[in-house]
Scaffold this active site. Structure first.
Site, PDB file in Angstrom:
ATOM      1  N   LYS A 111       9.468   2.214   1.436  1.00  0.00           N
ATOM      2  CA  LYS A 111       9.778   2.736   0.100  1.00  0.00           C
ATOM      3  C   LYS A 111      10.212   4.203   0.133  1.00  0.00           C
ATOM      4  CE  LYS A 111       6.271   3.057  -2.703  1.00  0.00           C
ATOM      5  NZ  LYS A 111       5.502   2.551  -1.594  1.00  0.00           N
ATOM      6  N   THR A 171      11.359   5.839   2.692  1.00  0.00           N
ATOM      7  CA  THR A 171      12.604   5.909   3.455  1.00  0.00           C
ATOM      8  C   THR A 171      13.801   5.580   2.570  1.00  0.00           C
ATOM      9  OG1 THR A 171      11.420   5.285   5.475  1.00  0.00           O
ATOM     10  CG2 THR A 171      13.814   5.008   5.486  1.00  0.00           C
ATOM     11  N   ARG A 199       5.781  12.455  -3.133  1.00  0.00           N
ATOM     12  CA  ARG A 199       4.393  12.892  -3.005  1.00  0.00           C
ATOM     13  C   ARG A 199       4.175  13.592  -1.658  1.00  0.00           C
ATOM     14  NH1 ARG A 199       1.181   7.600  -3.329  1.00  0.00           N
ATOM     15  NH2 ARG A 199       3.030   6.879  -2.251  1.00  0.00           N
ATOM     16  N   LYS A 243      -1.987   4.660   8.492  1.00  0.00           N
ATOM     17  CA  LYS A 243      -0.837   4.387   7.629  1.00  0.00           C
ATOM     18  C   LYS A 243       0.385   5.228   7.977  1.00  0.00           C
ATOM     19  CE  LYS A 243       0.478   4.202   2.753  1.00  0.00           C
ATOM     20  NZ  LYS A 243       1.485   5.247   2.751  1.00  0.00           N
ATOM     21  N   ALA A 255      -2.014   5.161  -4.628  1.00  0.00           N
ATOM     22  CA  ALA A 255      -1.831   4.272  -5.780  1.00  0.00           C
ATOM     23  C   ALA A 255      -2.873   3.167  -5.822  1.00  0.00           C
ATOM     24  CB  ALA A 255      -0.438   3.666  -5.766  1.00  0.00           C
ATOM     25  N   PHE A 276       2.727   2.113  -3.105  1.00  0.00           N
ATOM     26  CA  PHE A 276       2.461   0.683  -2.931  1.00  0.00           C
ATOM     27  C   PHE A 276       3.372  -0.180  -3.816  1.00  0.00           C
ATOM     28  CE2 PHE A 276      -1.777   2.434  -1.492  1.00  0.00           C
ATOM     29  CZ  PHE A 276      -1.502   2.256  -0.154  1.00  0.00           C
ATOM     30  N   PHE A 328      16.404  -4.688   8.588  1.00  0.00           N
ATOM     31  CA  PHE A 328      15.981  -4.577   9.986  1.00  0.00           C
ATOM     32  C   PHE A 328      17.022  -5.308  10.849  1.00  0.00           C
ATOM     33  CE2 PHE A 328      12.187  -3.328   7.958  1.00  0.00           C
ATOM     34  CZ  PHE A 328      11.289  -2.819   8.890  1.00  0.00           C
ATOM     35  N   TRP A 359      17.493   3.786   7.249  1.00  0.00           N
ATOM     36  CA  TRP A 359      16.677   4.157   8.412  1.00  0.00           C
ATOM     37  C   TRP A 359      17.577   4.386   9.624  1.00  0.00           C
ATOM     38  CZ3 TRP A 359      15.695   2.065  13.270  1.00  0.00           C
ATOM     39  CH2 TRP A 359      14.587   2.583  13.949  1.00  0.00           C
TER      40      TRP A 359
END
Length: 556
Positions: free
Chosen positions: A71, A73, A94, A105, A273, A301, A381, A409
């Site tokens: 998210k 990224t 954030r 994480k 979150a 999230f 991906f 990415w």
């Protein structure tokens, strides 16, 4: 492929003063924290108060899985793509917490060629905001115990102190502790505990305050305990809200950095979150809306958590009107929701993908309930097959929402051009009719039932005996007419992390209800959510190191 930190360390950053100039900031508007990061003066909001706001784009996601969604990224990559299209774009994110950085994480700076930099600084201390929040929180805790020690004129019931200490690290041993041991000189022994800093009400207040004076007033409203007669005791009764605000005088100012492609990024505040409200600060978002024509922000999230809280809590207090919501999904994660084991996610499996699409379908439905247009971003991906991509595209077509591949990415802004075009098309051609899900003046049970049934798909809500007593107490003291912030697992629409995709026939069980009166919401605890996480068996910290020349290795 290079690691995230290797890519970040090779970035050609511009001096932050030059980045600030791109969005109309002068040297009088910023205070430098080194060469590549700065604090923005709150006076910028006053200077630009008559300027029209830019368009607000929220990036959210399906329920996260071990396969990853990306998210942050996509948020960074979308901002870079809009900049490549010569749009005045500002990203609002954030701040990372040290707990996940050294735990499992990871940080919150994006990844690959869609990152904000300087990555090491952002993930490690940054400009000290987390430390200021921790200090302000623990000053209040020290004042509480000192008040008990010095005679307890407020008649605080030490069995009913509800405000806890915090630290910005995962440390399960501090969840339940006893303080005040060692005799008379050390105060009165009592049960206490630590939460992680991002779960602190001070963090929530920072992110929902609209000025320094608003921040101070909100701190004074914090419910800290009940007295021996059962009446609430507030922070202002100890008269330390001024000192706490003093500790926050710099932390309240948003931070400016840049992406790998030198797109401006404002980073400020960092509540999780799942245990908090999951959005960056109102001040940062409002500032970005005055400085940019397009603001791309994210909420933590899945859409059932971060987006719901962004729309029902942050937008309510910030008077924000989102123009578009991007829901990020990966084919890998959707296959996991469809029952595929993590080890087999690289194998094409259209049938499992179709089962997992139920989760995406529910999140699309959720956002539509708020009247905001939706775009689906497929975070690509290299293992994704053409048939799997076509399957999602066909699904989105049937759902009546636009969809685009995001290859940010791997390619940075260039990989987000398709997504950016779809987002611009939606903003220009589909009007947002944003509305809240519920009226905050409803009862706690009514509000929670609306969230559980409408957003989670639950049949209803059950309250433990303890939670029922807490609801009744908040109603008795008129502390119940506030928005709801549900603490719930991020892995499922339900409160059971094992129920993937789109579970049905379940109920939500509420174990605890408490008020964050300064922040301005009711916290409802469900499932087995911990406000102080623990480290995994092999913490990320074990692979990190620093060389003699100061270069950092192993940080993502």
């Amino acid at each position: 492929m290079k690691t995230d930190i290797e890519i970040a360390q090779e970035a050609k950053m511009e001096p932050i003063a030059k980045v600030a100039e791109k969005i109309g900031l002068t040297e009088d508007d910023i205070d430098l924290y080194g060469k590549y990061k700065c604090k923005i003066s709150l006076d910028v909001l006053k200077k630009n108060e008559n300027k029209k706001d830019g368009k607000l784009i929220l990036v959210t996601a399906i329920n996260p899985t071990p396969a990853g969604e990306g998210k942050s990224t996509v948020t960074v990559g979308l901002g870079e793509a809009l900049s490549q299209m010569n749009k005045n774009a500002v990203i609002a994110l954030r701040e990372p917490s040290l707990g996940p950085v050294f735990g499992i994480k990871g940080g919150a700076a994006g990844g690959g060629y869609a990152q904000v930099v300087p990555m090491e600084d952002i993930n490690l201390h940054f400009t000290g905001d987390m430390h200021a929040i921790t200090s302000a929180n623990n000053l209040l805790c020290a004042a509480i115990d000192n008040h008990l020690h010095q005679g307890n004129s407020l008649r605080i019931d030490q069995r009913r102190i509800v405000f806890k200490r915090v630290m910005d690290m995962n440390d399960r041993a501090l969840r339940e502790i006893v303080v005040g041991l060692g005799g008379k000189i050390n105060g009165f022994p009592r049960e206490d505990g630590f939460m992680i800093t991002v779960a602190s009400e001070i963090m929530a207040i920072l992110c929902l305050a609209t000025s320094l004076m608003d921040l101070k007033e909100r701190m004074g409203k914090i419910l800290i305990a009940y007295d021996l007669d059962g009446n609430p005791v507030y922070c202002k009764d100890l008269n330390v809200q001024g000192a706490m605000a003093l500790l926050m005088k710099d932390a309240i100012r948003p931070n400016l950095v840049q992406t790998l492609e030198n797109t401006p990024a404002i980073i400020h505040g960092g509540p999780f979150a799942n245990i908090a409200h999951g959005c960056n600060s109102i001040l940062a978002t409002k500032m970005a809306l005055k400085l940019g024509d397009y603001v791309i922000t994210e909420a933590g999230f899945g859409a059932d958590l971060g987006a719901e809280k962004f729309l029902d809590i942050k937008c309510r207090y910030g008077k924000l009107n989102p123009d578009c919501v991007v829901i990020v999904a990966t084919i890998r994660a959707l296959k996991h929701h469809g029952g595929v084991d993590k080890k087999e996610l690289n194998i094409p499996n259209v049938e499992a993908l179709k089962k997992g699409l139920a989760n995406l379908q529910k999140q699309i439905e959720n956002i539509k309930k708020y009247g905001v247009p939706v775009v689906v971003a497929i975070n690509k991906f290299i293992t994704d097959s053409e048939d799997e991509v076509k399957c999602i595209e066909e699904f989105c077509k049937n759902e009546g929402v636009k969809v685009a591949l995001a290859e940010v990415w791997e390619k940075g802004g260039e990989g987000g051009l398709e997504l950016a075009k779809e987002v611009l098309d939606v903003i220009e051609n589909e009007k947002s009719n944003f509305k809240y899900l519920y009226d905050e003046k409803l009862s706690i049970k009514e509000k929670l039932n609306i969230i559980a049934k409408e957003i989670y798909g639950a049949d209803g809500v059950d309250f433990t005996t303890q939670a029922q007593k807490q609801v009744s107490e908040l109603e008795r003291f008129n502390l119940d007419k506030l928005p709801i912030c549900v603490a719930k697992t991020q892995y499922s629409l339900s409160d059971n992390p094992a129920l993937l995709a789109r579970p049905e026939g379940f109920r939500i069980t509420v174990k605890e209800v408490r008020v964050s009166n300064g922040a301005g919401f009711i916290v409802v605890m469900t499932g087995n959510i911990m406000t102080m996480p623990g480290l995994p068996k092999v913490p990320a910290a074990e692979r990190m190191d620093i060389a003699e020349d100061g270069s950092i290795v192993g940080l993502f």
